[in-house]
Design a protein around this motif. Structure first.
Motif, mmCIF file in Angstrom:
data_model
loop_
_atom_site.group_PDB
_atom_site.id
_atom_site.type_symbol
_atom_site.label_atom_id
_atom_site.label_comp_id
_atom_site.label_asym_id
_atom_site.label_seq_id
_atom_site.Cartn_x
_atom_site.Cartn_y
_atom_site.Cartn_z
ATOM 1 N N VAL A 22 0.831 -1.139 -0.111
ATOM 2 C CA VAL A 22 0.070 0.152 -0.090
ATOM 3 C C VAL A 22 0.294 1.359 0.458
ATOM 4 C CG1 VAL A 22 -1.487 1.347 1.158
ATOM 5 C CG2 VAL A 22 -2.277 -1.151 1.191
ATOM 6 N N ALA A 23 1.838 1.186 0.750
ATOM 7 C CA ALA A 23 2.745 2.625 0.361
ATOM 8 C C ALA A 23 3.408 2.399 -0.777
ATOM 9 C CB ALA A 23 3.880 2.114 2.171
ATOM 10 N N GLN A 24 3.883 1.671 -1.774
ATOM 11 C CA GLN A 24 4.341 1.688 -2.449
ATOM 12 C C GLN A 24 3.459 1.758 -3.455
ATOM 13 O OE1 GLN A 24 6.119 -2.223 -4.789
ATOM 14 N NE2 GLN A 24 8.127 -1.194 -4.710
ATOM 15 N N ARG A 25 2.480 1.355 -3.462
ATOM 16 C CA ARG A 25 1.704 2.304 -4.310
ATOM 17 C C ARG A 25 1.431 3.229 -4.163
ATOM 18 N NH1 ARG A 25 -2.272 -1.519 -7.353
ATOM 19 N NH2 ARG A 25 -0.623 -2.979 -7.041
ATOM 20 N N THR A 26 0.916 4.089 -2.779
ATOM 21 C CA THR A 26 0.471 5.502 -2.900
ATOM 22 C C THR A 26 1.867 5.944 -3.590
ATOM 23 O OG1 THR A 26 -0.710 4.908 -0.834
ATOM 24 C CG2 THR A 26 -0.123 7.664 -1.007
ATOM 25 N N VAL A 27 2.922 5.240 -2.829
ATOM 26 C CA VAL A 27 4.381 6.579 -4.002
ATOM 27 C C VAL A 27 4.414 6.797 -4.748
ATOM 28 C CG1 VAL A 27 6.296 6.551 -3.404
ATOM 29 C CG2 VAL A 27 5.648 5.898 -1.337
ATOM 30 N N ASN A 28 3.775 5.973 -5.441
ATOM 31 C CA ASN A 28 3.886 5.966 -7.095
ATOM 32 C C ASN A 28 2.513 6.528 -7.694
ATOM 33 O OD1 ASN A 28 6.226 3.895 -7.121
ATOM 34 N ND2 ASN A 28 4.737 2.261 -7.176
ATOM 35 N N LEU A 29 1.464 6.999 -7.101
ATOM 36 C CA LEU A 29 0.951 7.724 -7.232
ATOM 37 C C LEU A 29 0.505 8.620 -6.900
ATOM 38 C CD1 LEU A 29 -2.506 4.521 -6.785
ATOM 39 C CD2 LEU A 29 -1.634 5.905 -9.051
ATOM 40 N N ALA A 30 1.052 8.941 -6.356
ATOM 41 C CA ALA A 30 1.141 10.368 -5.798
ATOM 42 C C ALA A 30 2.152 11.408 -6.553
ATOM 43 C CB ALA A 30 1.664 10.431 -4.214
ATOM 44 N N ASP A 41 4.527 14.316 -7.035
ATOM 45 C CA ASP A 41 5.244 15.203 -6.049
ATOM 46 C C ASP A 41 4.822 15.425 -4.556
ATOM 47 O OD1 ASP A 41 7.007 15.230 -8.047
ATOM 48 O OD2 ASP A 41 5.729 17.073 -8.802
ATOM 49 N N ILE A 42 3.417 14.776 -4.710
ATOM 50 C CA ILE A 42 2.492 15.474 -3.387
ATOM 51 C C ILE A 42 3.363 14.405 -2.385
ATOM 52 C CG2 ILE A 42 0.643 14.478 -1.876
ATOM 53 C CD1 ILE A 42 -1.117 15.636 -4.576
ATOM 54 N N PRO A 43 3.741 14.790 -0.960
ATOM 55 C CA PRO A 43 4.385 13.933 -0.540
ATOM 56 C C PRO A 43 3.540 12.223 0.729
ATOM 57 C CG PRO A 43 4.686 16.577 0.707
ATOM 58 C CD PRO A 43 3.909 15.947 0.157
ATOM 59 N N VAL A 44 4.414 11.811 1.099
ATOM 60 C CA VAL A 44 3.290 10.895 1.869
ATOM 61 C C VAL A 44 3.842 10.268 2.937
ATOM 62 C CG1 VAL A 44 3.044 8.308 1.349
ATOM 63 C CG2 VAL A 44 2.892 10.079 -1.162
ATOM 64 N N MET A 45 3.069 10.326 3.838
ATOM 65 C CA MET A 45 2.615 9.478 5.297
ATOM 66 C C MET A 45 2.171 8.450 5.646
ATOM 67 S SD MET A 45 2.815 11.943 8.741
ATOM 68 C CE MET A 45 1.273 12.129 8.081
ATOM 69 N N VAL A 46 2.854 7.312 5.891
ATOM 70 C CA VAL A 46 2.449 6.408 6.602
ATOM 71 C C VAL A 46 2.557 5.792 7.601
ATOM 72 C CG1 VAL A 46 2.427 5.142 4.003
ATOM 73 C CG2 VAL A 46 3.814 4.656 6.003
ATOM 74 N N ALA A 81 8.207 0.512 5.227
ATOM 75 C CA ALA A 81 7.709 2.346 4.840
ATOM 76 C C ALA A 81 8.556 2.613 4.371
ATOM 77 C CB ALA A 81 7.490 2.825 5.606
ATOM 78 N N GLN A 82 9.775 2.767 4.836
ATOM 79 C CA GLN A 82 10.692 3.590 4.094
ATOM 80 C C GLN A 82 11.153 3.228 2.870
ATOM 81 O OE1 GLN A 82 13.541 5.826 7.407
ATOM 82 N NE2 GLN A 82 13.221 3.230 8.582
ATOM 83 N N LYS A 83 11.781 1.598 2.480
ATOM 84 C CA LYS A 83 11.852 1.040 1.617
ATOM 85 C C LYS A 83 10.836 1.808 0.573
ATOM 86 C CE LYS A 83 12.764 -3.750 -0.442
ATOM 87 N NZ LYS A 83 13.224 -5.060 0.341
ATOM 88 N N ALA A 84 9.784 1.542 0.976
ATOM 89 C CA ALA A 84 9.020 1.774 -0.228
ATOM 90 C C ALA A 84 8.881 3.298 -0.722
ATOM 91 C CB ALA A 84 7.796 1.961 0.471
ATOM 92 N N GLY A 85 9.642 4.338 -0.204
ATOM 93 C CA GLY A 85 9.986 5.620 -0.881
ATOM 94 C C GLY A 85 9.186 6.591 0.292
ATOM 95 N N VAL A 86 8.268 6.392 1.088
ATOM 96 C CA VAL A 86 7.599 7.110 1.960
ATOM 97 C C VAL A 86 8.422 8.641 2.123
ATOM 98 C CG1 VAL A 86 5.822 5.252 2.640
ATOM 99 C CG2 VAL A 86 7.663 6.642 4.044
ATOM 100 N N ASN A 87 7.729 9.746 2.645
ATOM 101 C CA ASN A 87 8.562 10.515 3.213
ATOM 102 C C ASN A 87 8.224 11.060 4.662
ATOM 103 O OD1 ASN A 87 6.675 11.726 0.289
ATOM 104 N ND2 ASN A 87 8.751 12.523 0.379
ATOM 105 N N ALA A 88 7.452 10.527 5.585
ATOM 106 C CA ALA A 88 7.450 10.324 7.114
ATOM 107 C C ALA A 88 6.515 9.575 7.187
ATOM 108 C CB ALA A 88 6.410 11.823 6.921
#
Length: 301
Positions: free
Chosen positions: A58-66, A68-73, A90-97
């Motif tokens: 879910v985190a990875q999919r959110t990052v891919n869809l977002a 330039d919008i920052p993603v927190m999980v 979460a960090q491996k998925a590339g989230v911002n916070a």
């Protein structure tokens, strides 16, 4: 990233599995609205109901869809070692916070909560938002605990309950918190009924369940709250929130906004039928009919 609207979308389920197609529709609605940030797997996003593989997906999919919008999980779990594993995923998925609430079955002591945040922040390479949600976790942060936690590495924001903003005491509470936490730590309001009042009192961001499905409605309220300069404009913002009193009543009757938003997502066609993992269930009977009527009447977007 801790400004404006942090939208909390539902994590929809189908046949007891995350419904990624429905989730993509929900997140695309947020990206089209150009929200300030997206918090996937917040409380409405059902983080305690997801295993680590689901959280990563879910985190990875959110990052891919977002884009330039920052993603927190959300990364909360009963055991510290599992929180650390969630943070790693979460960090491996590339989230911002990441967002962390002190999840528990047995009531936690302050020393235990401090230990949790101390261990987790030491392992992070992204900012952390402290999540106070006593209605769910049965834990309330003292000012002394906020003082200690807000000085840990990587702590960048705190998410406080909105109830103080039901009265003029909200501004006093916010000023008190400002005197406790470092200036670098943002303060966000939650509890959508009080979100507009919190933003008018000077909170940095509104972490919103309603904004996870109706981002433009909440962004409009935030803009009005931040730009109000006189009593007339203040009253206008408060009337906008009061206009949604029917929704707030459904939130109260159904122990928060999660079931209401899940039912709204079904009514509006984002999901198919019940989109919650059992034993959770959407609204039924009169509450569902009332919600459908409200959605037709309010025309939220």
């Amino acid at each position: 990233m801790f400004t404006g609207l942090s939208a909390f979308p539902l994590t929809p389920f189908k046949d007891e599995k995350v419904d990624m197609q429905a989730f993509e529709r929900l997140v695309t609605n947020l990206t089209d609205a150009k929200v300030d940030s997206i918090c996937a797997m917040g409380s409405t996003g059902l983080y305690p109901y997801l295993n680590r593989d689901e959280l990563f997906s879910v985190a990875q999919r959110t990052v891919n869809l977002a884009g330039d919008i920052p993603v927190m999980v959300g990364i909360g779990s009963l055991r510290t070692q599992n929180v650390l594993k969630n943070a790693e995923a979460a960090q491996k998925a590339g989230v911002n916070a990441v967002l962390l609430a002190p999840v528990s079955y047995h009531p936690l002591k302050e020393s235990e909560v401090l230990s949790l945040y101390t261990q987790v922040t030491a392992e992070l390479s992204v900012p952390l938002c402290v999540y106070e949600n006593p209605g769910v976790t049965q834990f309330t942060f003292s000012d002394d605990l906020y003082y200690e936690i807000s000085r840990l590495p990587n702590v960048a924001a705190i998410k406080i309950p909105g109830m103080p903003f039901a009265t003029e005491l909200g501004a006093e509470r916010l000023a008190q918190l400002r005197s406790i936490v470092p200036k670098s730590v943002a303060i966000g309001v939650s509890g959508d009924k009080f979100g507009a009042a919190g933003m008018m009192a000077g909170c940095d961001l509104w972490l919103s369940v309603l904004g996870g499905l109706f981002p433009k409605t909440v962004m409009g309220m935030i803009h009005a709250a931040q730009s109000q300069h006189n009593e007339q404009e203040y009253q206008s913002v408060m009337q906008s929130s009061q206009h949604l009193d029917g929704l707030w009543e459904l939130f109260v009757r159904n122990k928060g906004g999660m079931r209401v938003m899940a039912t709204a997502a079904d009514i509006l066609g984002y999901c198919e039928g019940s989109c919650l993992p059992e034993p959770l269930s959407p609204l039924q009977g009169e509450d569902r009919r009332a919600l459908a009527q409200l959605l037709e009447q309010l025309q939220l977007d």
